[in-house]
Enzyme design. Structure first.
Site, PDB file in Angstrom:
ATOM      1  N   ASN A   9       0.859  -1.183   0.000  1.00  0.00           N
ATOM      2  CA  ASN A   9       0.000   0.000   0.000  1.00  0.00           C
ATOM      3  C   ASN A   9       0.896   1.234   0.000  1.00  0.00           C
ATOM      4  O   ASN A   9       1.465   1.589   1.022  1.00  0.00           O
ATOM      5  CB  ASN A   9      -0.888  -0.022   1.260  1.00  0.00           C
ATOM      6  N   TRP A  10       0.986   1.862  -1.154  1.00  0.00           N
ATOM      7  CA  TRP A  10       1.906   3.004  -1.280  1.00  0.00           C
ATOM      8  C   TRP A  10       1.369   4.265  -0.609  1.00  0.00           C
ATOM      9  O   TRP A  10       2.094   5.245  -0.483  1.00  0.00           O
ATOM     10  CB  TRP A  10       2.154   3.317  -2.753  1.00  0.00           C
ATOM     11  N   LYS A  11       0.091   4.290  -0.289  1.00  0.00           N
ATOM     12  CA  LYS A  11      -0.548   5.495   0.251  1.00  0.00           C
ATOM     13  C   LYS A  11      -0.311   6.664  -0.714  1.00  0.00           C
ATOM     14  O   LYS A  11      -0.303   6.467  -1.924  1.00  0.00           O
ATOM     15  CB  LYS A  11      -0.049   5.792   1.663  1.00  0.00           C
ATOM     16  N   HIS A  95      -9.399   1.087   5.002  1.00  0.00           N
ATOM     17  CA  HIS A  95      -8.108   1.309   5.664  1.00  0.00           C
ATOM     18  C   HIS A  95      -8.330   2.281   6.823  1.00  0.00           C
ATOM     19  O   HIS A  95      -9.143   3.210   6.728  1.00  0.00           O
ATOM     20  CB  HIS A  95      -7.097   1.868   4.660  1.00  0.00           C
ATOM     21  N   GLU A  97      -6.760   4.733   7.818  1.00  0.00           N
ATOM     22  CA  GLU A  97      -6.580   6.155   7.482  1.00  0.00           C
ATOM     23  C   GLU A  97      -7.823   6.710   6.800  1.00  0.00           C
ATOM     24  O   GLU A  97      -8.157   7.880   6.967  1.00  0.00           O
ATOM     25  CB  GLU A  97      -5.327   6.332   6.605  1.00  0.00           C
ATOM     26  N   GLU A 167      -5.319  -5.031  10.745  1.00  0.00           N
ATOM     27  CA  GLU A 167      -4.289  -4.007  10.925  1.00  0.00           C
ATOM     28  C   GLU A 167      -4.553  -3.245  12.226  1.00  0.00           C
ATOM     29  O   GLU A 167      -5.345  -2.282  12.234  1.00  0.00           O
ATOM     30  CB  GLU A 167      -4.327  -3.009   9.770  1.00  0.00           C
ATOM     31  N   GLY A 173       2.403   2.226  10.753  1.00  0.00           N
ATOM     32  CA  GLY A 173       3.318   3.353  10.581  1.00  0.00           C
ATOM     33  C   GLY A 173       4.029   3.775  11.847  1.00  0.00           C
ATOM     34  O   GLY A 173       4.628   4.849  11.900  1.00  0.00           O
ATOM     35  N   SER A 213       3.469  -2.089  10.424  1.00  0.00           N
ATOM     36  CA  SER A 213       4.924  -2.096  10.619  1.00  0.00           C
ATOM     37  C   SER A 213       5.552  -3.457  10.329  1.00  0.00           C
ATOM     38  O   SER A 213       6.557  -3.820  10.951  1.00  0.00           O
ATOM     39  CB  SER A 213       5.288  -1.600  12.027  1.00  0.00           C
ATOM     40  N   GLY A 234       2.801  -1.166   4.293  1.00  0.00           N
ATOM     41  CA  GLY A 234       2.845   0.253   3.956  1.00  0.00           C
ATOM     42  C   GLY A 234       4.273   0.699   3.659  1.00  0.00           C
ATOM     43  O   GLY A 234       4.791   0.512   2.564  1.00  0.00           O
ATOM     44  N   GLY A 235       4.933   1.265   4.658  1.00  0.00           N
ATOM     45  CA  GLY A 235       6.260   1.877   4.479  1.00  0.00           C
ATOM     46  C   GLY A 235       7.253   0.986   3.746  1.00  0.00           C
ATOM     47  O   GLY A 235       7.963   1.447   2.836  1.00  0.00           O
TER      48      GLY A 235
HETATM   49  C1  PEP Z   1      -0.743   0.141   6.015  1.00  0.00           C
HETATM   50  O1  PEP Z   1      -0.789   1.309   5.687  1.00  0.00           O
HETATM   51  O2  PEP Z   1      -1.640  -0.628   5.663  1.00  0.00           O
HETATM   52  C2  PEP Z   1       0.396  -0.320   6.806  1.00  0.00           C
HETATM   53  C3  PEP Z   1       0.371  -1.529   7.291  1.00  0.00           C
HETATM   54  O3  PEP Z   1       1.424   0.588   6.977  1.00  0.00           O
HETATM   55  P1  PEP Z   1       2.858   0.251   7.645  1.00  0.00           P
HETATM   56  O4  PEP Z   1       3.340  -1.036   7.058  1.00  0.00           O
HETATM   57  O5  PEP Z   1       3.728   1.410   7.237  1.00  0.00           O
HETATM   58  O6  PEP Z   1       2.662   0.173   9.114  1.00  0.00           O
END
Ligand code: PEP
Length: 250
Positions: A9-11, A95, A97, A167, A173, A213, A234-235
């Site tokens: 997930n590049w956001k 999600h 966010e 999640e 994050g 994470s 994500g990251g």
């Molecule tokens: C996400 O945005 O779905 C996520 C899991 O982010 P991260 O891996 O950066 O915690």
């Protein structure tokens, strides 16, 4: 059959040039796949990334959101039909966010699930609890209520198209990953709830991803749990070597 899957997930990151380069770098380094790889890019990248994935077995395209209505006067929005028309296979729905910054609630997400399925796109339905709920010890019920409100109106056939991403919000994050034991406990609980609603066979076939994470260092440990079928990343999905290592841990 349960399918393993790792989705990036590049956001709201990467220019178009950076994004297509990232996909090319990842594709060049991918190990033999033990499941599916999904790129959830920003909307404007989708049409450019789709041709890069053509002919690559096991690699899929996802959007990070879609509007709940078919079409119409919704300035700035993107419909599920539009996504399908550019080759989108999966869509992230719910999600944290989107829930937090855009006020998306369980009822709205149920509509997004419906429109997505009606266009032949598979929802990756995100659920998970905030820190205060985890600390209060009611995370199990909290997540169960999210699933019930947004998914349990589906028929068995429809539910079989759903991928669940657990999640915990306190892990997204933050660098504070759930332990593999915490992830396994929640995933097993989610699977048991699905079994109670749709039966053991459907539950056993449902892909349940962990997100929060996850990285190249902890993916192996998380993915080795019997009810953790991959990850929503994500990251670490923004760095080719890291994402490739996570895919390799699937
Ligand atoms: C996400 O945005 O779905 C996520 C899991 O982010 P991260 O891996 O950066 O915690």
């Amino acid at each position: 059959m349960r399918i393993k899957l790792v989705a990036g997930n590049w956001k709201m990151n990467k220019s178009l040039e950076e994004g297509t380069q990232l996909v090319s770098d990842i594709l060049a380094q991918l190990p033999p796949l033990n499941g599916r790889v999904v790129f959830a890019t920003p909307y404007i990248h989708l049409s450019s990334v789709a041709p890069l994935l053509k002919g690559r077995e096991g690699v899929y395209l996802a959007a990070q959101n879609c509007h709940q209505e078919e079409k119409g006067a919704y300035t700035g929005e993107i419909s599920a039909s539009m996504l399908r028309s550019v080759g989108v296979d999966y869509v992230l729905i719910g999600h944290s966010e989107r829930r937090q910054y855009f006020g998306e609630n369980n009822e709205l997400l149920a509509k997004k699930v419906d429109i997505t399925l009606s266009k032949g796109i598979k929802p990756i339905f995100c659920c998970g609890e905030p820190l205060e709920i985890r600390e209060a010890g009611t995370h199990d019920d909290y997540v169960a209520a999210q699933l019930e409100a947004s998914l349990y109106h589906l028929t068995e056939e429809q539910f079989r198209q759903i991928v669940i991403a657990y999640e915990p919000i306190w892990a997204i994050g933050t660098g504070r990953t759930a332990t593999s034991a915490q992830a396994q406990e929640m995933h097993a609980g989610i699977r048991a709830r699905i079994a109670a609603k749709y039966g053991a066979e459907v539950a056993n076939d449902t892909t349940i991803l962990y997100g929060g994470s996850a990285n190249a260092g902890n993916a192996q440990d998380l993915f080795s749990q019997p009810d953790v079928d991959g990850g929503l990343i994500g990251g670490a999905s923004l760095v080719a070597a890291d994402f490739v290592a996570i895919v390799g841990a699937m």
